[in-house]
Scaffold this motif. Structure first.
Motif, PDB file in Angstrom:
ATOM      1  N   UNK A 149     100.297  38.920  43.811  1.00 33.28           N
ATOM      2  CA  UNK A 149     101.236  37.771  43.686  1.00 33.28           C
ATOM      3  C   UNK A 149     100.443  36.540  43.266  1.00 33.28           C
ATOM      4  N   UNK A 150     101.100  35.620  42.567  1.00 32.33           N
ATOM      5  CA  UNK A 150     100.376  34.440  42.124  1.00 32.33           C
ATOM      6  C   UNK A 150     100.607  33.288  43.120  1.00 32.33           C
ATOM      7  N   UNK A 151      99.512  32.880  43.757  1.00 33.68           N
ATOM      8  CA  UNK A 151      99.661  31.843  44.794  1.00 33.68           C
ATOM      9  C   UNK A 151      99.311  30.460  44.276  1.00 33.68           C
ATOM     10  N   UNK A 152      99.176  30.308  42.959  1.00 35.62           N
ATOM     11  CA  UNK A 152      98.803  28.992  42.433  1.00 35.62           C
ATOM     12  C   UNK A 152      99.854  27.942  42.823  1.00 35.62           C
ATOM     13  N   UNK A 153      99.386  26.742  43.168  1.00 38.33           N
ATOM     14  CA  UNK A 153     100.317  25.650  43.478  1.00 38.33           C
ATOM     15  C   UNK A 153     100.935  25.142  42.176  1.00 38.33           C
ATOM     16  N   UNK A 154     102.203  24.748  42.241  1.00 39.41           N
ATOM     17  CA  UNK A 154     102.844  24.214  41.020  1.00 39.41           C
ATOM     18  C   UNK A 154     102.570  22.718  40.900  1.00 39.41           C
ATOM     19  N   UNK A 155     102.990  22.152  39.784  1.00 37.56           N
ATOM     20  CA  UNK A 155     102.661  20.745  39.498  1.00 37.56           C
ATOM     21  C   UNK A 155     103.188  19.820  40.605  1.00 37.56           C
ATOM     22  N   UNK A 156     104.403  20.069  41.046  1.00 40.89           N
ATOM     23  CA  UNK A 156     105.004  19.194  42.080  1.00 40.89           C
ATOM     24  C   UNK A 156     104.168  19.239  43.357  1.00 40.89           C
ATOM     25  N   UNK A 157     103.729  20.458  43.723  1.00 40.70           N
ATOM     26  CA  UNK A 157     102.929  20.606  44.952  1.00 40.70           C
ATOM     27  C   UNK A 157     101.574  19.912  44.782  1.00 40.70           C
ATOM     28  N   UNK A 200     104.334  22.889  52.616  1.00 41.78           N
ATOM     29  CA  UNK A 200     103.213  22.566  51.713  1.00 41.78           C
ATOM     30  C   UNK A 200     101.891  23.050  52.318  1.00 41.78           C
ATOM     31  N   UNK A 201     101.737  22.917  53.637  1.00 47.52           N
ATOM     32  CA  UNK A 201     100.504  23.394  54.280  1.00 47.52           C
ATOM     33  C   UNK A 201     100.382  24.904  54.084  1.00 47.52           C
ATOM     34  N   UNK A 202     101.484  25.623  54.299  1.00 43.95           N
ATOM     35  CA  UNK A 202     101.427  27.077  54.119  1.00 43.95           C
ATOM     36  C   UNK A 202     101.133  27.439  52.665  1.00 43.95           C
ATOM     37  N   UNK A 203     101.735  26.749  51.720  1.00 38.88           N
ATOM     38  CA  UNK A 203     101.501  27.047  50.294  1.00 38.88           C
ATOM     39  C   UNK A 203     100.057  26.730  49.939  1.00 38.88           C
ATOM     40  N   UNK A 253      94.637  29.117  48.783  1.00 35.08           N
ATOM     41  CA  UNK A 253      93.196  29.284  49.064  1.00 35.08           C
ATOM     42  C   UNK A 253      92.887  30.700  49.529  1.00 35.08           C
ATOM     43  N   UNK A 254      93.758  31.246  50.407  1.00 33.95           N
ATOM     44  CA  UNK A 254      93.412  32.511  51.070  1.00 33.95           C
ATOM     45  C   UNK A 254      94.325  33.668  50.686  1.00 33.95           C
ATOM     46  N   UNK A 255      95.316  33.423  49.825  1.00 34.59           N
ATOM     47  CA  UNK A 255      96.206  34.522  49.418  1.00 34.59           C
ATOM     48  C   UNK A 255      96.883  35.136  50.634  1.00 34.59           C
ATOM     49  N   UNK A 283      95.625  36.572  53.054  1.00 31.68           N
ATOM     50  CA  UNK A 283      94.854  36.277  54.266  1.00 31.68           C
ATOM     51  C   UNK A 283      95.461  35.092  55.029  1.00 31.68           C
ATOM     52  N   UNK A 284      96.214  34.231  54.320  1.00 32.39           N
ATOM     53  CA  UNK A 284      96.669  32.975  54.959  1.00 32.39           C
ATOM     54  C   UNK A 284      97.668  33.263  56.087  1.00 32.39           C
ATOM     55  N   UNK A 285      98.145  34.518  56.170  1.00 29.83           N
ATOM     56  CA  UNK A 285      99.118  34.860  57.223  1.00 29.83           C
ATOM     57  C   UNK A 285      98.535  34.590  58.597  1.00 29.83           C
ATOM     58  N   UNK A 286      97.167  34.631  58.699  1.00 24.93           N
ATOM     59  CA  UNK A 286      96.569  34.454  60.036  1.00 24.93           C
ATOM     60  C   UNK A 286      96.782  33.037  60.560  1.00 24.93           C
ATOM     61  N   UNK A 287      97.160  32.120  59.661  1.00 26.24           N
ATOM     62  CA  UNK A 287      97.411  30.755  60.148  1.00 26.24           C
ATOM     63  C   UNK A 287      98.846  30.617  60.677  1.00 26.24           C
ATOM     64  N   UNK A 288      99.692  31.615  60.320  1.00 23.96           N
ATOM     65  CA  UNK A 288     101.120  31.412  60.617  1.00 23.96           C
ATOM     66  C   UNK A 288     101.430  31.218  62.095  1.00 23.96           C
ATOM     67  N   UNK A 289     100.722  31.981  62.976  1.00 28.88           N
ATOM     68  CA  UNK A 289     101.071  31.778  64.389  1.00 28.88           C
ATOM     69  C   UNK A 289     100.202  30.662  64.986  1.00 28.88           C
ATOM     70  N   UNK A 290      99.071  30.353  64.309  1.00 28.97           N
ATOM     71  CA  UNK A 290      98.167  29.346  64.876  1.00 28.97           C
ATOM     72  C   UNK A 290      98.786  27.954  64.804  1.00 28.97           C
TER      73      UNK A 290
END
Ligand SMILES: C[C@H](CCC[C@H](C)C(=O)O)[C@H]1CC[C@H]2[C@@H]3CC=C4C=C(O)CC[C@]4(C)[C@H]3CC[C@]12C
Length: 243
Positions: A1-9, A185-188, A193-195, A197-204
């Motif tokens: 999947x492409x996790x690149x941030x868009x221009x607005x973000x 925006x924090x999750x995006x 950054x982590x693709x 892997x970023x799921x580990x931040x979801x409960x933190x």
């Protein structure tokens, strides 16, 4: 999947960066620097050091166009409600476990506010509050607490937290929308950054927000009776009653 941030973000992140740009400015000569370079810091010194960060957080908020759209009451209520939580998040980024103290980026590392300073605060609350801070420090893992933009977004999620004191209907809409926006925006940002892997931040993140609430709602008595009210700055005394 492409996790690149868009221009607005990307543009929204630029607005966030710009708002926080003054947080690491050098300390003014005189009182601020003196308080931070003192050897045995008193609770009064700690308050005068907190005053620096508090003022910078107020300046940060005023650099956010969305914050300025709100009523005076709404702005005051958000700062009043979120200040200690934002200080605590700032504290996690400035705390050094090795030396056991908080440092400021613009003074040599030998100067610090030792975490031991809790021992000179109000009996009955100082130990549990120290523990809560250290626990919170451990919950925000290295990756997050070392990432300035992630921390800035976390602070904005805290600042724009729906609070009962916000009465104006438009303010309430702004706060609700911005809370959700900055959370997304924090999750995006972390995803970019982590693709996966970023799921580990979801409960933190929700856990960290809950801990901040508990820390903030138990801080009021901490400096009670421990501060020379003539020598302490006015702003911190609004958050930490001294008598
Ligand atoms: C972040 C700050 C140190 C760096 C200050 C410097 C001007 C900077 O922001 O770069 C430290 C110093 C005192 C700390 C509070 C003491 C008691 C506290 C009591 C609690 O219950 C929570 C945490 C706080 C608010 C600490 C947060 C971090 C502070 C503001």
């Amino acid at each position: 999947a492409n996790y690149q941030l868009n221009i607005a973000e990307l543009r929204e992140l630029d607005v966030v960066r710009a708002a926080f740009s003054g947080m690491n400015d050098p300390l003014d000569n005189g009182k601020q620097k003196f308080a931070f370079m003192k050897d045995n810091k008193t609770p009064t010194d700690i308050m005068n050091i907190m005053d620096i960060t508090m003022r910078r957080l107020v300046k940060m908020a005023k650099k956010l166009p969305i914050f300025n759209e709100m009523t005076q009451d709404g702005k005051f209520t958000l700062l009043k409600g979120g200040m200690v939580e934002m200080l605590t998040v700032r504290g996690v980024t400035r705390y050094d476990e090795q030396s056991g103290g908080w440092h400021t980026p613009t003074l040599p590392a030998q100067y610090q506010v030792p975490i031991k300073m809790f021992d000179s605060l109000k009996e009955g609350v100082r130990d549990v509050q120290k523990e809560r801070f250290l626990q919170f420090f451990r919950v925000l893992n290295e990756d997050l607490r070392k990432n300035e933009l992630a921390i800035d977004l976390l602070m904005l999620i805290v600042l724009f937290k729906p609070r009962p004191g916000v009465q104006d209907p438009n303010d309430r809409i702004v706060v609700e929308r911005q809370h959700n926006d900055f959370t997304a925006l924090l999750h995006r940002y972390l995803e970019s950054l982590y693709g996966d892997e970023s799921r580990r931040f979801n409960e933190m993140i929700p856990k960290a927000l809950k801990m901040l609430e508990i820390i903030s709602s138990n801080t009021a008595m901490l400096f009670m009776g421990k501060v020379n009210k003539e020598e302490a700055e006015a702003l911190p005394k609004e958050f930490f009653p001294v008598e």
